[in-house]
Design a protein around this motif. Sequence first.
Motif, PDB file in Angstrom:
ATOM      1  N   ALA A  38       0.864  -1.184   0.000  1.00  0.00           N
ATOM      2  CA  ALA A  38       0.000   0.000   0.000  1.00  0.00           C
ATOM      3  C   ALA A  38       0.896   1.228   0.000  1.00  0.00           C
ATOM      4  CB  ALA A  38      -0.895   0.007   1.227  1.00  0.00           C
ATOM      5  N   GLU A  77       0.975   5.439  -1.067  1.00  0.00           N
ATOM      6  CA  GLU A  77       0.155   6.594  -1.439  1.00  0.00           C
ATOM      7  C   GLU A  77       0.916   7.563  -2.338  1.00  0.00           C
ATOM      8  OE1 GLU A  77       1.482   5.813   1.281  1.00  0.00           O
ATOM      9  OE2 GLU A  77       2.477   7.495   2.209  1.00  0.00           O
ATOM     10  N   ARG A  80      -7.503   9.559  -0.801  1.00  0.00           N
ATOM     11  CA  ARG A  80      -7.249  10.169   0.501  1.00  0.00           C
ATOM     12  C   ARG A  80      -6.069   9.487   1.206  1.00  0.00           C
ATOM     13  NH1 ARG A  80     -11.677   9.519  -1.132  1.00  0.00           N
ATOM     14  NH2 ARG A  80     -11.844   7.401  -0.321  1.00  0.00           N
TER      15      ARG A  80
HETATM   16  N1  SAM Z   1       2.464   9.744   3.390  1.00  0.00           N
HETATM   17  C1  SAM Z   1       1.539   9.681   4.507  1.00  0.00           C
HETATM   18  C2  SAM Z   1       1.155  11.089   4.970  1.00  0.00           C
HETATM   19  O1  SAM Z   1       1.429  12.019   4.201  1.00  0.00           O
HETATM   20  O2  SAM Z   1       0.598  11.220   6.068  1.00  0.00           O
HETATM   21  C3  SAM Z   1       2.142   8.926   5.664  1.00  0.00           C
HETATM   22  C4  SAM Z   1       1.850   7.443   5.584  1.00  0.00           C
HETATM   23  S1  SAM Z   1       0.209   6.923   5.892  1.00  0.00           S
HETATM   24  C5  SAM Z   1      -0.226   7.787   7.308  1.00  0.00           C
HETATM   25  C6  SAM Z   1       0.507   5.300   6.547  1.00  0.00           C
HETATM   26  C7  SAM Z   1       0.494   4.142   5.564  1.00  0.00           C
HETATM   27  O3  SAM Z   1      -0.840   3.879   5.155  1.00  0.00           O
HETATM   28  C8  SAM Z   1       1.255   4.357   4.276  1.00  0.00           C
HETATM   29  O4  SAM Z   1       2.618   4.013   4.445  1.00  0.00           O
HETATM   30  C9  SAM Z   1       0.564   3.402   3.322  1.00  0.00           C
HETATM   31  O5  SAM Z   1       1.069   2.072   3.494  1.00  0.00           O
HETATM   32  C10 SAM Z   1      -0.868   3.453   3.789  1.00  0.00           C
HETATM   33  N2  SAM Z   1      -1.708   4.388   3.057  1.00  0.00           N
HETATM   34  C11 SAM Z   1      -2.370   5.450   3.567  1.00  0.00           C
HETATM   35  N3  SAM Z   1      -3.114   6.047   2.624  1.00  0.00           N
HETATM   36  C12 SAM Z   1      -2.910   5.356   1.458  1.00  0.00           C
HETATM   37  C13 SAM Z   1      -3.388   5.479   0.121  1.00  0.00           C
HETATM   38  N4  SAM Z   1      -4.261   6.427  -0.228  1.00  0.00           N
HETATM   39  N5  SAM Z   1      -2.946   4.595  -0.805  1.00  0.00           N
HETATM   40  C14 SAM Z   1      -2.067   3.615  -0.474  1.00  0.00           C
HETATM   41  N6  SAM Z   1      -1.584   3.436   0.777  1.00  0.00           N
HETATM   42  C15 SAM Z   1      -2.005   4.305   1.743  1.00  0.00           C
END
Ligand code: SAM
Length: 239
Positions: free
Chosen positions: A162, A164, A217
């Motif tokens: 996953a 983003e 999102r």
């Molecule tokens: N880049 C993010 C941010 O700007 O807050 C930080 C990572 S997110 C909080 C935590 C994890 O959830 C990511 O490393 C990814 O594995 C997954 N994730 C969250 N949103 C995603 C999305 N839209 N598509 C794919 N993976 C996602």
Amino acid sequence: MQRYFGRIIDKQVILDEGDQFHLVKVMRVRTGDQVEVVCEGKLFLCTVSSVKPLRISATAQIKENNELKNDVVLIASLLKGDKLDLVIQKATELGVEEIVLLQSERSIAKIRNLDRDFKLERFNRIVKEAAEQSKRTRLPLLYRIIRMNELPEIKADVKLMAYEGRQGSTSSFLSAVKTIKSGQRVAILIGPEGGFSDDEVNEAMEYGYQTVSLGRRILRAETASFYALSVLAAHLERK
Ligand code: SAM
């Protein structure tokens, strides 16, 4: 009806101390009451033949299978506070066969060697309680805490990361799920609060992981696990 994971030898049920306490002191079980016991993936109807001392005997095997058709392993990055407890509980309810914990570069939470056994024991209690509550007939495995370079040890036919970032180059999670064939083991890799580094993404891709989007999102790490496992379970159990 209460369900426990235990052992059955010569039709005699053996539960761990915690479950014995729960049955006698919390559930206040009486002679003649019935409970369900899962032993080695098989479900049995059991009858309490005495309370003091506690004696339970298996009376009939019940044909029931609440498991997903495909083995699913969630590779979850360590998370702060009790978020990882929630991920482990929900992943168990949603049918995973194994949970692997990943110490990724940006994991704020760290599990030092001296805490390892204690933490794994606590996580496995969460797994057991969630498996009993959700009427599973199999206890998910949780015994590995790995680093990214150990990812190849996690065997899977379909490997989904996953991610983003690079929105354009990642297919949607659902379209990836739709390619899963019967009998294939599926690995789902979820990052920490701070996300995966570019190096980690490239390394995982070298190990055969395909980056997939969970939508437009940005989800919290725990939400990402719930979302991915819900979509996968819904697809695998569609009529
Ligand atoms: N880049 C993010 C941010 O700007 O807050 C930080 C990572 S997110 C909080 C935590 C994890 O959830 C990511 O490393 C990814 O594995 C997954 N994730 C969250 N949103 C995603 C999305 N839209 N598509 C794919 N993976 C996602």
